[in-house]
Write a protein that holds these residues in place. Structure first.
Motif, PDB file in Angstrom:
ATOM      1  N   GLY A 124     -13.192 -18.680 -35.550  1.00 54.70           N
ATOM      2  CA  GLY A 124     -14.265 -19.069 -36.462  1.00 54.70           C
ATOM      3  C   GLY A 124     -13.934 -20.339 -37.231  1.00 54.70           C
ATOM      4  O   GLY A 124     -14.815 -21.164 -37.512  1.00 54.70           O
ATOM      5  N   GLY A 125     -12.654 -20.510 -37.583  1.00 51.99           N
ATOM      6  CA  GLY A 125     -12.240 -21.740 -38.242  1.00 51.99           C
ATOM      7  C   GLY A 125     -12.481 -22.957 -37.362  1.00 51.99           C
ATOM      8  O   GLY A 125     -12.876 -24.021 -37.852  1.00 51.99           O
ATOM      9  N   ALA A 126     -12.254 -22.809 -36.060  1.00 47.88           N
ATOM     10  CA  ALA A 126     -12.522 -23.906 -35.121  1.00 47.88           C
ATOM     11  C   ALA A 126     -14.004 -24.259 -35.102  1.00 47.88           C
ATOM     12  O   ALA A 126     -14.381 -25.443 -35.064  1.00 47.88           O
ATOM     13  CB  ALA A 126     -12.052 -23.520 -33.718  1.00 47.88           C
ATOM     14  N   VAL A 127     -14.848 -23.245 -35.165  1.00 50.02           N
ATOM     15  CA  VAL A 127     -16.298 -23.487 -35.221  1.00 50.02           C
ATOM     16  C   VAL A 127     -16.660 -24.293 -36.468  1.00 50.02           C
ATOM     17  O   VAL A 127     -17.451 -25.244 -36.414  1.00 50.02           O
ATOM     18  CB  VAL A 127     -17.067 -22.150 -35.199  1.00 50.02           C
ATOM     19  CG1 VAL A 127     -18.557 -22.385 -35.445  1.00 50.02           C
ATOM     20  CG2 VAL A 127     -16.865 -21.438 -33.865  1.00 50.02           C
ATOM     21  N   GLY A 128     -16.058 -23.915 -37.613  1.00 47.28           N
ATOM     22  CA  GLY A 128     -16.323 -24.646 -38.844  1.00 47.28           C
ATOM     23  C   GLY A 128     -15.904 -26.108 -38.751  1.00 47.28           C
ATOM     24  O   GLY A 128     -16.603 -27.005 -39.252  1.00 47.28           O
ATOM     25  N   LEU A 129     -14.782 -26.374 -38.096  1.00 49.40           N
ATOM     26  CA  LEU A 129     -14.310 -27.754 -37.952  1.00 49.40           C
ATOM     27  C   LEU A 129     -15.227 -28.569 -37.038  1.00 49.40           C
ATOM     28  O   LEU A 129     -15.489 -29.747 -37.298  1.00 49.40           O
ATOM     29  CB  LEU A 129     -12.881 -27.748 -37.406  1.00 49.40           C
ATOM     30  CG  LEU A 129     -11.815 -27.337 -38.428  1.00 49.40           C
ATOM     31  CD1 LEU A 129     -10.514 -26.963 -37.723  1.00 49.40           C
ATOM     32  CD2 LEU A 129     -11.576 -28.465 -39.424  1.00 49.40           C
ATOM     33  N   VAL A 130     -15.715 -27.969 -35.953  1.00 44.89           N
ATOM     34  CA  VAL A 130     -16.671 -28.666 -35.086  1.00 44.89           C
ATOM     35  C   VAL A 130     -17.952 -28.955 -35.858  1.00 44.89           C
ATOM     36  O   VAL A 130     -18.542 -30.042 -35.754  1.00 44.89           O
ATOM     37  CB  VAL A 130     -16.957 -27.833 -33.821  1.00 44.89           C
ATOM     38  CG1 VAL A 130     -18.092 -28.466 -33.010  1.00 44.89           C
ATOM     39  CG2 VAL A 130     -15.706 -27.708 -32.971  1.00 44.89           C
ATOM     40  N   TRP A 131     -18.386 -27.989 -36.654  1.00 44.36           N
ATOM     41  CA  TRP A 131     -19.560 -28.154 -37.514  1.00 44.36           C
ATOM     42  C   TRP A 131     -19.351 -29.350 -38.440  1.00 44.36           C
ATOM     43  O   TRP A 131     -20.246 -30.189 -38.606  1.00 44.36           O
ATOM     44  CB  TRP A 131     -19.738 -26.873 -38.310  1.00 44.36           C
ATOM     45  CG  TRP A 131     -20.998 -26.734 -39.091  1.00 44.36           C
ATOM     46  CD1 TRP A 131     -21.815 -27.727 -39.562  1.00 44.36           C
ATOM     47  CD2 TRP A 131     -21.593 -25.510 -39.513  1.00 44.36           C
ATOM     48  NE1 TRP A 131     -22.856 -27.204 -40.267  1.00 44.36           N
ATOM     49  CE2 TRP A 131     -22.751 -25.840 -40.242  1.00 44.36           C
ATOM     50  CE3 TRP A 131     -21.251 -24.169 -39.368  1.00 44.36           C
ATOM     51  CZ2 TRP A 131     -23.575 -24.868 -40.824  1.00 44.36           C
ATOM     52  CZ3 TRP A 131     -22.060 -23.208 -39.936  1.00 44.36           C
ATOM     53  CH2 TRP A 131     -23.202 -23.547 -40.650  1.00 44.36           C
ATOM     54  N   MET A 132     -18.183 -29.462 -39.026  1.00 47.87           N
ATOM     55  CA  MET A 132     -17.876 -30.574 -39.922  1.00 47.87           C
ATOM     56  C   MET A 132     -17.872 -31.900 -39.163  1.00 47.87           C
ATOM     57  O   MET A 132     -18.316 -32.933 -39.686  1.00 47.87           O
ATOM     58  CB  MET A 132     -16.523 -30.343 -40.591  1.00 47.87           C
ATOM     59  CG  MET A 132     -16.513 -29.170 -41.554  1.00 47.87           C
ATOM     60  SD  MET A 132     -14.850 -28.731 -42.132  1.00 47.87           S
ATOM     61  CE  MET A 132     -14.444 -30.198 -43.066  1.00 47.87           C
ATOM     62  N   ALA A 133     -17.359 -31.902 -37.942  1.00 53.21           N
ATOM     63  CA  ALA A 133     -17.328 -33.129 -37.145  1.00 53.21           C
ATOM     64  C   ALA A 133     -18.733 -33.630 -36.844  1.00 53.21           C
ATOM     65  O   ALA A 133     -18.958 -34.842 -36.693  1.00 53.21           O
ATOM     66  CB  ALA A 133     -16.562 -32.885 -35.847  1.00 53.21           C
ATOM     67  N   MET A 134     -19.695 -32.710 -36.752  1.00 48.12           N
ATOM     68  CA  MET A 134     -21.078 -33.070 -36.428  1.00 48.12           C
ATOM     69  C   MET A 134     -21.910 -33.378 -37.670  1.00 48.12           C
ATOM     70  O   MET A 134     -23.056 -33.817 -37.555  1.00 48.12           O
ATOM     71  CB  MET A 134     -21.729 -31.919 -35.651  1.00 48.12           C
ATOM     72  CG  MET A 134     -21.067 -31.608 -34.316  1.00 48.12           C
ATOM     73  SD  MET A 134     -21.699 -30.064 -33.591  1.00 48.12           S
ATOM     74  CE  MET A 134     -23.452 -30.420 -33.511  1.00 48.12           C
ATOM     75  N   ALA A 135     -21.349 -33.149 -38.859  1.00 45.52           N
ATOM     76  CA  ALA A 135     -22.118 -33.259 -40.096  1.00 45.52           C
ATOM     77  C   ALA A 135     -22.608 -34.682 -40.333  1.00 45.52           C
ATOM     78  O   ALA A 135     -21.845 -35.645 -40.210  1.00 45.52           O
ATOM     79  CB  ALA A 135     -21.283 -32.785 -41.276  1.00 45.52           C
ATOM     80  N   ASP A 136     -23.896 -34.814 -40.672  1.00 44.49           N
ATOM     81  CA  ASP A 136     -24.464 -36.116 -41.016  1.00 44.49           C
ATOM     82  C   ASP A 136     -25.189 -36.075 -42.353  1.00 44.49           C
ATOM     83  O   ASP A 136     -25.916 -37.018 -42.711  1.00 44.49           O
ATOM     84  CB  ASP A 136     -25.410 -36.594 -39.916  1.00 44.49           C
ATOM     85  CG  ASP A 136     -26.529 -35.595 -39.633  1.00 44.49           C
ATOM     86  OD1 ASP A 136     -26.601 -34.564 -40.344  1.00 44.49           O
ATOM     87  OD2 ASP A 136     -27.315 -35.838 -38.703  1.00 44.49           O
ATOM     88  N   SER A 137     -24.983 -34.982 -43.097  1.00 50.88           N
ATOM     89  CA  SER A 137     -25.570 -34.856 -44.429  1.00 50.88           C
ATOM     90  C   SER A 137     -24.612 -34.069 -45.308  1.00 50.88           C
ATOM     91  O   SER A 137     -23.739 -33.338 -44.809  1.00 50.88           O
ATOM     92  CB  SER A 137     -26.921 -34.139 -44.367  1.00 50.88           C
ATOM     93  OG  SER A 137     -26.747 -32.778 -43.966  1.00 50.88           O
ATOM     94  N   ALA A 138     -24.776 -34.208 -46.620  1.00 52.94           N
ATOM     95  CA  ALA A 138     -23.897 -33.499 -47.542  1.00 52.94           C
ATOM     96  C   ALA A 138     -24.040 -31.991 -47.388  1.00 52.94           C
ATOM     97  O   ALA A 138     -23.047 -31.262 -47.434  1.00 52.94           O
ATOM     98  CB  ALA A 138     -24.209 -33.921 -48.979  1.00 52.94           C
ATOM     99  N   ALA A 139     -25.270 -31.520 -47.191  1.00 54.30           N
ATOM    100  CA  ALA A 139     -25.495 -30.077 -47.056  1.00 54.30           C
ATOM    101  C   ALA A 139     -24.781 -29.535 -45.826  1.00 54.30           C
ATOM    102  O   ALA A 139     -24.149 -28.470 -45.861  1.00 54.30           O
ATOM    103  CB  ALA A 139     -26.992 -29.781 -46.981  1.00 54.30           C
ATOM    104  N   MET A 140     -24.862 -30.262 -44.721  1.00 50.19           N
ATOM    105  CA  MET A 140     -24.200 -29.812 -43.496  1.00 50.19           C
ATOM    106  C   MET A 140     -22.690 -29.881 -43.645  1.00 50.19           C
ATOM    107  O   MET A 140     -21.963 -28.998 -43.161  1.00 50.19           O
ATOM    108  CB  MET A 140     -24.664 -30.668 -42.318  1.00 50.19           C
ATOM    109  CG  MET A 140     -24.208 -30.161 -40.957  1.00 50.19           C
ATOM    110  SD  MET A 140     -24.947 -31.114 -39.609  1.00 50.19           S
ATOM    111  CE  MET A 140     -24.234 -30.258 -38.182  1.00 50.19           C
ATOM    112  N   ALA A 141     -22.209 -30.920 -44.319  1.00 48.17           N
ATOM    113  CA  ALA A 141     -20.768 -31.053 -44.522  1.00 48.17           C
ATOM    114  C   ALA A 141     -20.222 -29.913 -45.373  1.00 48.17           C
ATOM    115  O   ALA A 141     -19.197 -29.308 -45.047  1.00 48.17           O
ATOM    116  CB  ALA A 141     -20.469 -32.398 -45.189  1.00 48.17           C
TER     117      ALA A 141
END
Length: 422
Positions: free
Chosen positions: A318-335
């Protein structure tokens, strides 16, 4: 117990005391578990507020433009001292058959040295004091960690891990309290932290009174966690592989944690310049607080289900999923949401891993020393992480760093998922 085998917190004059109902049932008392968790929180409070808040502020006031360089030197010297001292005092507490005396000595000495930081005005003096202080802190932390292995049976290690999840949150809250504007000056804050640490750590020593667990002081003939390596694997080889996998799995997650701890604010500001350091501090604290009830629930579930490793594999994945999510973030809310996923899941992982590590260590007579070796997973990442960031971020951006960290988390998940629970 023979020489080199610590008693489970029992003074020699109390050997004949009657066993509690929980001792007869093979469970440790709830009072000891709660007081131990409180002491672990004191352990976090002994270093987190100073290293993350009080020391940077003092360095900025005294050395101003050179503060960053001074902090880098202090971090390196402190990490080296902490690594060596944790192994040393873990081994000493093994050999001396004493845990409580070293815990008390370390708590008192580290508190005195912390208060003494107010008199340091030179860089050389600071580095010497940091080394002495880190040594004293680990004089307390090493036997404290091993004491849980002496006293908490495998059937309660998940519960213990859940309770330990409160330690980082308490450390963060102590830092927030002592830095309330107008509450105290810089020197008084050091005294406040020292008093709080003693108030959290010492109760378990004097009032914990853990039930004796003689079975925990016997070398394990069979591991309850074995590595899936196929037929013909000897018990000794399987045991060694389990210890190694647990060590590397934690190291990989800790590297990711260290990177986020150091560069979260810079990354968030690269997405939204309006994000402040206070916003980042509140995000850290919120993630730590949310992790506590989740860790308690998952830890108790792992005890009831007899599945100590499965949650660790799921959480690291699950931590890996969170890091991929962060890599894709293009907004403060997503980050922020991506970091929340990563921070909560890996926070729970680290707490449960700390207690389940006690399950796979085969020799009680070297438990303190062996936990000191595991403690390297907490200090080594601070030496590795800056080079990863410097190599990737200037050229490829934070996205590449997060994807690399996600790969490390996936490797951790694989190491744990390929272990068979029995």
């Amino acid at each position: 117990m023979g020489e080199g085998t610590p008693q489970c917190g029992l003074n020699r004059i109390r050997r004949s005391a009657p066993l509690s109902d929980r001792a007869v049932s093979g469970l440790q008392s709830r009072r000891f578990l709660l007081l131990y968790a409180l002491a672990a929180a004191g352990g976090s409070a002994s270093y987190a507020p100073f290293l993350t808040l009080l020391l940077p502020v003092r360095a900025g006031v005294i050395w101003q433009g050179d503060a960053l360089q001074v902090l880098a030197y202090a971090a390196f010297a402190g990490a080296c001292a902490a690594s060596a001292a944790n192994i040393l005092f873990g081994w000493i507490s093994d050999r001396s058959s004493r845990r409580k005396e070293w815990i008390v000595a370390g708590a008192l000495l580290s508190s005195v040295l912390l208060v003494g930081m107010q008199y340091i005005t030179s860089i050389a003096g600071l580095l010497v004091m940091i080394v002495l202080w880190q040594t004293a802190v680990n004089m307390m932390l090493a036997p404290l960690g091993a004491w849980a292995g002496d006293c908490v049976p495998d059937s309660q290690k998940g519960t213990l891990g859940g309770l330990l999840s409160a330690a980082p949150a308490v450390g963060a809250m102590v830092g927030a309290v002592v830095t309330i504007p107008g509450l105290a000056g810089a020197d008084t804050r050091l005294v406040m932290v020292a008093v709080i640490v003693l108030g959290l750590v010492l109760p378990v020593v004097f009032f914990g009174n853990p039930a004796p667990m003689p079975e925990l002081m016997k070398p394990k003939k069979e591991l309850r966690v074995e590595v899936v390596t196929g037929p013909g694997t000897t018990g000794r080889k399987a045991r060694g592989s389990a210890v190694g996998r647990m060590w590397f799995a934690r190291l990989l997650i800790q590297i990711a944690e260290a990177a986020l701890f150091a560069f979260l604010l810079l990354w968030l500001r690269s997405i939204d310049e309006g994000i402040t350091d206070n916003d980042t501090a509140r995000l850290f604290t919120t993630v730590l607080v949310i992790s506590v009830p989740i860790a308690v629930y998952v830890g108790r579930w792992s005890d009831r289900a007899g599945r100590p490793i499965l949650p660790l594999a799921v959480l690291s994945g699950g931590g890996a999923v969170g890091l991929v999510w962060m890599a894709m973030a293009d907004s403060a809310a997503m980050a922020v949401s991506g970091f929340a996923v990563f921070g909560v899941l890996t926070g729970v992982f680290l707490s449960l891993h700390s207690s389940q590590t006690l399950r796979v260590l085969p020799r009680p007579q070297t438990r303190g020393r062996d936990l000191g070796v595991f403690n390297l997973t907490n200090t080594v990442p601070s030496l590795i992480m800056p080079w990863l960031a410097l190599a990737l971020v200037p050229v490829f951006g934070f996205q590449a760093l997060f994807l690399l960290l996600a790969a490390l988390a996936v490797m951790s998940c694989i190491l744990l998922a390929t272990m068979r629970e029995t």
